[in-house]
Design an enzyme around this catalytic site. Sequence first.
Site, PDB file in Angstrom:
ATOM      1  N   ASP A  12      48.077  43.149  44.778  1.00  0.00           N
ATOM      2  CA  ASP A  12      47.396  42.490  43.441  1.00  0.00           C
ATOM      3  C   ASP A  12      48.365  41.484  43.091  1.00  0.00           C
ATOM      4  OD1 ASP A  12      45.997  44.201  40.547  1.00  0.00           O
ATOM      5  OD2 ASP A  12      46.526  42.059  41.230  1.00  0.00           O
ATOM      6  N   ILE A  13      47.737  40.427  42.629  1.00  0.00           N
ATOM      7  CA  ILE A  13      48.758  39.195  42.232  1.00  0.00           C
ATOM      8  C   ILE A  13      49.298  39.570  40.674  1.00  0.00           C
ATOM      9  CG2 ILE A  13      47.102  37.629  41.213  1.00  0.00           C
ATOM     10  CD1 ILE A  13      48.774  35.506  42.718  1.00  0.00           C
ATOM     11  N   ASN A  26      38.634  28.240  37.117  1.00  0.00           N
ATOM     12  CA  ASN A  26      37.782  27.290  37.330  1.00  0.00           C
ATOM     13  C   ASN A  26      37.811  26.176  36.188  1.00  0.00           C
ATOM     14  OD1 ASN A  26      36.566  28.046  34.719  1.00  0.00           O
ATOM     15  ND2 ASN A  26      35.941  29.815  35.775  1.00  0.00           N
ATOM     16  N   GLY A  34      37.086  37.356  40.031  1.00  0.00           N
ATOM     17  CA  GLY A  34      38.045  37.392  40.924  1.00  0.00           C
ATOM     18  C   GLY A  34      39.520  37.320  40.440  1.00  0.00           C
ATOM     19  N   VAL A  35      40.454  36.598  40.956  1.00  0.00           N
ATOM     20  CA  VAL A  35      41.777  36.624  40.514  1.00  0.00           C
ATOM     21  C   VAL A  35      41.836  36.167  39.089  1.00  0.00           C
ATOM     22  CG1 VAL A  35      43.794  35.087  40.888  1.00  0.00           C
ATOM     23  CG2 VAL A  35      42.639  35.893  42.696  1.00  0.00           C
ATOM     24  N   ASP A  36      40.995  35.132  38.888  1.00  0.00           N
ATOM     25  CA  ASP A  36      40.998  34.720  37.267  1.00  0.00           C
ATOM     26  C   ASP A  36      40.470  35.741  36.299  1.00  0.00           C
ATOM     27  OD1 ASP A  36      39.161  32.013  35.855  1.00  0.00           O
ATOM     28  OD2 ASP A  36      40.777  32.812  35.375  1.00  0.00           O
ATOM     29  N   GLY A 126      37.482  33.183  48.082  1.00  0.00           N
ATOM     30  CA  GLY A 126      36.557  34.153  47.417  1.00  0.00           C
ATOM     31  C   GLY A 126      35.284  33.713  47.039  1.00  0.00           C
ATOM     32  N   TYR A 128      34.616  30.743  45.743  1.00  0.00           N
ATOM     33  CA  TYR A 128      34.328  29.471  46.322  1.00  0.00           C
ATOM     34  C   TYR A 128      34.201  29.318  47.750  1.00  0.00           C
ATOM     35  CZ  TYR A 128      35.276  27.680  41.374  1.00  0.00           C
ATOM     36  OH  TYR A 128      35.164  27.141  40.093  1.00  0.00           O
TER      37      TYR A 128
HETATM   38  N1  APR Z   1      45.196  39.548  43.649  1.00  0.00           N
HETATM   39  C1  APR Z   1      45.106  38.861  44.726  1.00  0.00           C
HETATM   40  N2  APR Z   1      44.246  38.458  45.311  1.00  0.00           N
HETATM   41  C2  APR Z   1      42.895  38.564  44.600  1.00  0.00           C
HETATM   42  C3  APR Z   1      42.795  39.459  43.276  1.00  0.00           C
HETATM   43  C4  APR Z   1      43.990  39.786  42.975  1.00  0.00           C
HETATM   44  N3  APR Z   1      44.028  40.544  41.851  1.00  0.00           N
HETATM   45  N4  APR Z   1      41.584  39.450  43.151  1.00  0.00           N
HETATM   46  C5  APR Z   1      40.754  38.754  44.129  1.00  0.00           C
HETATM   47  N5  APR Z   1      41.604  38.306  45.147  1.00  0.00           N
HETATM   48  C6  APR Z   1      41.446  37.281  46.277  1.00  0.00           C
HETATM   49  C7  APR Z   1      39.890  37.152  46.568  1.00  0.00           C
HETATM   50  O1  APR Z   1      39.664  38.502  47.473  1.00  0.00           O
HETATM   51  C8  APR Z   1      40.032  35.978  47.593  1.00  0.00           C
HETATM   52  O2  APR Z   1      40.694  36.374  48.768  1.00  0.00           O
HETATM   53  O3  APR Z   1      41.889  36.130  45.678  1.00  0.00           O
HETATM   54  C9  APR Z   1      41.113  35.167  46.761  1.00  0.00           C
HETATM   55  C10 APR Z   1      40.414  34.228  45.644  1.00  0.00           C
HETATM   56  O4  APR Z   1      39.212  34.492  45.214  1.00  0.00           O
HETATM   57  P1  APR Z   1      38.685  34.336  43.934  1.00  0.00           P
HETATM   58  O5  APR Z   1      39.358  34.748  43.002  1.00  0.00           O
HETATM   59  O6  APR Z   1      37.101  34.393  43.836  1.00  0.00           O
HETATM   60  O7  APR Z   1      38.911  32.842  43.552  1.00  0.00           O
HETATM   61  P2  APR Z   1      38.105  31.470  44.431  1.00  0.00           P
HETATM   62  O8  APR Z   1      37.350  31.784  45.646  1.00  0.00           O
HETATM   63  O9  APR Z   1      39.154  30.465  44.214  1.00  0.00           O
HETATM   64  O10 APR Z   1      36.832  31.271  43.332  1.00  0.00           O
HETATM   65  C11 APR Z   1      37.250  31.031  41.833  1.00  0.00           C
HETATM   66  O11 APR Z   1      36.063  32.470  40.910  1.00  0.00           O
HETATM   67  O12 APR Z   1      37.039  34.111  39.572  1.00  0.00           O
HETATM   68  C12 APR Z   1      36.077  32.921  39.659  1.00  0.00           C
HETATM   69  O13 APR Z   1      36.879  31.853  37.668  1.00  0.00           O
HETATM   70  C13 APR Z   1      37.116  31.860  38.975  1.00  0.00           C
HETATM   71  O14 APR Z   1      35.180  30.348  38.985  1.00  0.00           O
HETATM   72  C14 APR Z   1      36.283  30.814  39.651  1.00  0.00           C
HETATM   73  C15 APR Z   1      35.920  31.003  40.958  1.00  0.00           C
END
Ligand code: APR
Length: 185
Positions: A12-13, A26, A34-36, A126, A128
């Site tokens: 977990d980041i 975004n 997700g990560v955000d 994820g 995206y």
């Molecule tokens: N720690 C590490 N990796 C994570 C975590 C976490 N806590 N949560 C999710 N991930 C992974 C996901 O499983 C995926 O492999 O991070 C990767 C990126 O996923 P997303 O968070 O969905 O990011 P992205 O694909 O770039 O989409 C961005 O999603 O959350 C929204 O606001 C964000 O609109 C933007 C979009």
Amino acid sequence: MSDAVLEAVEGDITTQQVDAIVNAANSSLLGGGGVDGAIHAAAGPALLAECRELRQTRYAGGLPVGAAVATGAGNLPATWVIHTVGPNRHAGQTDPGLLASCFRSSLGEAGRVGARTVAFPAISAGIYGWDRHDVAEIAVATTRRALEAGVVPTPDGEVDLSGIELVRFVLFGRSVYDAFQRQLT
Ligand code: APR
């Protein structure tokens, strides 16, 4: 020649004990899933307040795809959060150069603020919709190239990356981890 260490871990980041963590944000900079979502939840309201300030000043039109900007990190163990916007495959953003720019620009922000250790998620892999193998290839190749060059060009001039000692790719799930590990060996 960079002597920075590149590594991949499953985890977990938001719990990483590093100077800077990169947020897969975004363009609104106002949070998401997700990560955000995880980063904003762990950082607390101070992070959103700082992002709102950026939207009222430097990034009134939102953060462009491929760009990066550092803020504080609120309650996170890290000192900085570096927000970057990955290309969204579902919106037709399929140019690998845009994804490469996320990693390069984020390293530039890390160098600018003086972060020595940096953690990246699998940007765009994820919500995206990018393929994890493509993301892993672009992430590792771009990071290696930037660290070897020792500098990255930014709108405000070249930024020195020689202070970066560790780049850690922090991945959710074995399949994404394996995709990155394959690029690192
Ligand atoms: N720690 C590490 N990796 C994570 C975590 C976490 N806590 N949560 C999710 N991930 C992974 C996901 O499983 C995926 O492999 O991070 C990767 C990126 O996923 P997303 O968070 O969905 O990011 P992205 O694909 O770039 O989409 C961005 O999603 O959350 C929204 O606001 C964000 O609109 C933007 C979009």
